[in-house]
Design a protein around this motif. Structure first.
Motif, short mmCIF file in Angstrom:
data_model
loop_
_atom_site.label_atom_id
_atom_site.label_comp_id
_atom_site.label_asym_id
_atom_site.label_seq_id
_atom_site.Cartn_x
_atom_site.Cartn_y
_atom_site.Cartn_z
N MET A 170 0.87 -1.18 0.00
CA MET A 170 0.00 0.00 0.00
C MET A 170 0.90 1.22 0.00
O MET A 170 1.57 1.51 0.99
CB MET A 170 -0.90 0.01 1.24
N LEU A 171 0.96 1.92 -1.14
CA LEU A 171 1.88 3.02 -1.29
C LEU A 171 1.37 4.29 -0.61
O LEU A 171 0.18 4.44 -0.36
CB LEU A 171 2.11 3.31 -2.78
N GLN A 172 2.30 5.21 -0.38
CA GLN A 172 1.96 6.46 0.30
C GLN A 172 0.94 7.27 -0.50
O GLN A 172 0.04 7.88 0.06
CB GLN A 172 3.24 7.29 0.51
N ASP A 173 1.06 7.25 -1.84
CA ASP A 173 0.14 8.02 -2.67
C ASP A 173 -1.00 7.16 -3.20
O ASP A 173 -1.76 7.59 -4.07
CB ASP A 173 0.88 8.68 -3.84
N GLY A 174 -1.13 5.94 -2.70
CA GLY A 174 -2.21 5.06 -3.12
C GLY A 174 -1.85 4.20 -4.32
O GLY A 174 -2.14 3.02 -4.36
N GLY A 175 -1.20 4.81 -5.35
CA GLY A 175 -0.79 4.07 -6.52
C GLY A 175 -1.94 3.53 -7.35
O GLY A 175 -1.79 2.57 -8.09
N LEU A 176 -3.12 4.14 -7.23
CA LEU A 176 -4.32 3.66 -7.92
C LEU A 176 -4.53 4.41 -9.22
O LEU A 176 -4.35 5.63 -9.27
CB LEU A 176 -5.55 3.83 -7.03
N PRO A 177 -4.93 3.74 -10.31
CA PRO A 177 -5.22 4.44 -11.57
C PRO A 177 -6.44 5.33 -11.43
O PRO A 177 -7.52 4.88 -11.01
CB PRO A 177 -5.46 3.30 -12.56
N ASN A 178 -6.31 6.60 -11.77
CA ASN A 178 -7.37 7.58 -11.53
C ASN A 178 -8.66 7.27 -12.27
O ASN A 178 -9.75 7.60 -11.79
CB ASN A 178 -6.88 8.98 -11.91
N ALA A 179 -8.56 6.65 -13.43
CA ALA A 179 -9.76 6.41 -14.22
C ALA A 179 -10.51 5.15 -13.79
O ALA A 179 -11.66 4.93 -14.19
CB ALA A 179 -9.41 6.29 -15.70
N ALA A 180 -9.88 4.34 -12.96
CA ALA A 180 -10.50 3.07 -12.55
C ALA A 180 -11.59 3.31 -11.52
O ALA A 180 -11.60 4.32 -10.80
CB ALA A 180 -9.44 2.14 -11.97
N ARG A 181 -12.53 2.36 -11.44
CA ARG A 181 -13.54 2.35 -10.40
C ARG A 181 -13.19 1.25 -9.40
O ARG A 181 -12.70 0.19 -9.79
CB ARG A 181 -14.92 2.12 -11.00
N PRO A 182 -13.38 1.50 -8.10
CA PRO A 182 -12.88 0.57 -7.09
C PRO A 182 -13.31 -0.88 -7.27
O PRO A 182 -12.46 -1.79 -7.20
CB PRO A 182 -13.43 1.17 -5.79
N LEU A 183 -14.60 -1.15 -7.46
CA LEU A 183 -15.04 -2.54 -7.53
C LEU A 183 -14.46 -3.29 -8.73
O LEU A 183 -13.90 -4.38 -8.56
CB LEU A 183 -16.56 -2.62 -7.51
#
Length: 239
Positions: free
Chosen positions: A82-95
């Motif tokens: 779990m990165l400090q900045d989240g590392g999640l793609p902005n266009a993705a939806r969580p589910l």
């Protein structure tokens, strides 16, 4: 058993800035290891070396007996990050994102059952919203679920409860404790003394790129409050 994470004499420099100066510590399976230190102490660089995201200049890092910088894919599948900045793609939806990540593992954690990660972390309420539109606390919950969905043997969690409301923070603490009790070596960085006191079996205090204290809460505090002991240790290190 050997430690799940072993760091010895770790050093890292960015031009004229010494980020790590011979840091050494360990983390064991089935325990929560809390890494505390002021901003700029070297915590993030140290954990990124353990994750295989940065190459040390000197010293040795072993995660599950493997050098993470040269780790193969099967090793990386055993480690949650779990990165400090989240590392999640902005266009993705969580589910959809979590479902995709879950599909990459042979035996993923329960994701959408009554006691699954989505329900435990309250992600269903915003599961169809793009990551870019989520609040900081909502992103934290998705990033935590992404780190844990593969049932990792080692989980590196960077401030997992930052930005959460009190109820969500307690839910995260309960989940992290359960993950460790199931056998995972959880390494979390935190600025919260309460979080460290409630969760940590093992504490590592970092200041000026060095480990200035390591041990159980009782060993590190030496009869003082954790907050008081922490400030005494870190101020001495940078004096």
């Amino acid at each position: 058993m050997p430690p799940a994470v072993a760091v010895h004499g770790l050093a890292k420099r960015y031009r004229d800035v010494v980020a790590l100066d011979g840091a050494s510590w360990t983390a064991s399976a089935g325990q929560v290891t809390a890494v505390l230190g002021p901003n700029g102490a070297g915590k993030t660089t140290m954990v990124e070396c353990c994750e295989g995201l940065r190459r040390p200049d000197a010293g040795e890092v072993r995660v599950l007996g493997t050098d993470p910088w040269h780790a193969p894919a099967d090793h990386r599948a055993r480690v949650g990050v779990m990165l400090q900045d989240g590392g999640l793609p902005n266009a993705a939806r969580p589910l959809p994102l979590l479902r995709h990540l879950s599909s990459l593992y042979a035996t993923p954690a329960d994701l959408e059952g009554a006691d699954g990660l989505v329900a435990r972390l309250g992600i269903g309420a915003f599961g169809a919203t793009s990551v870019r539109r989520l609040s900081g606390g909502q992103r934290q919950r998705v990033a935590l679920a992404a780190a844990l969905v593969g049932r990792p043997e080692v989980a590196f969690l960077d401030e997992p409860s930052a930005g959460l409301d009190p109820h969500a923070r307690l839910d995260v603490w309960d989940l992290v404790r359960e993950v460790a009790d199931a056998g995972t070596a959880v390494v979390l960085t935190t600025h919260s003394f309460e979080e460290a006191e409630r969760l940590a079996d093992h504490i590592v205090v970092v200041a000026a790129g060095r480990v200035v204290a390591e041990g159980t809460l009782a060993e590190v505090t030496a009869g003082q409050r954790l907050e008081d002991r922490y400030f005494a240790l870190t101020r001495k290190a940078v004096a």
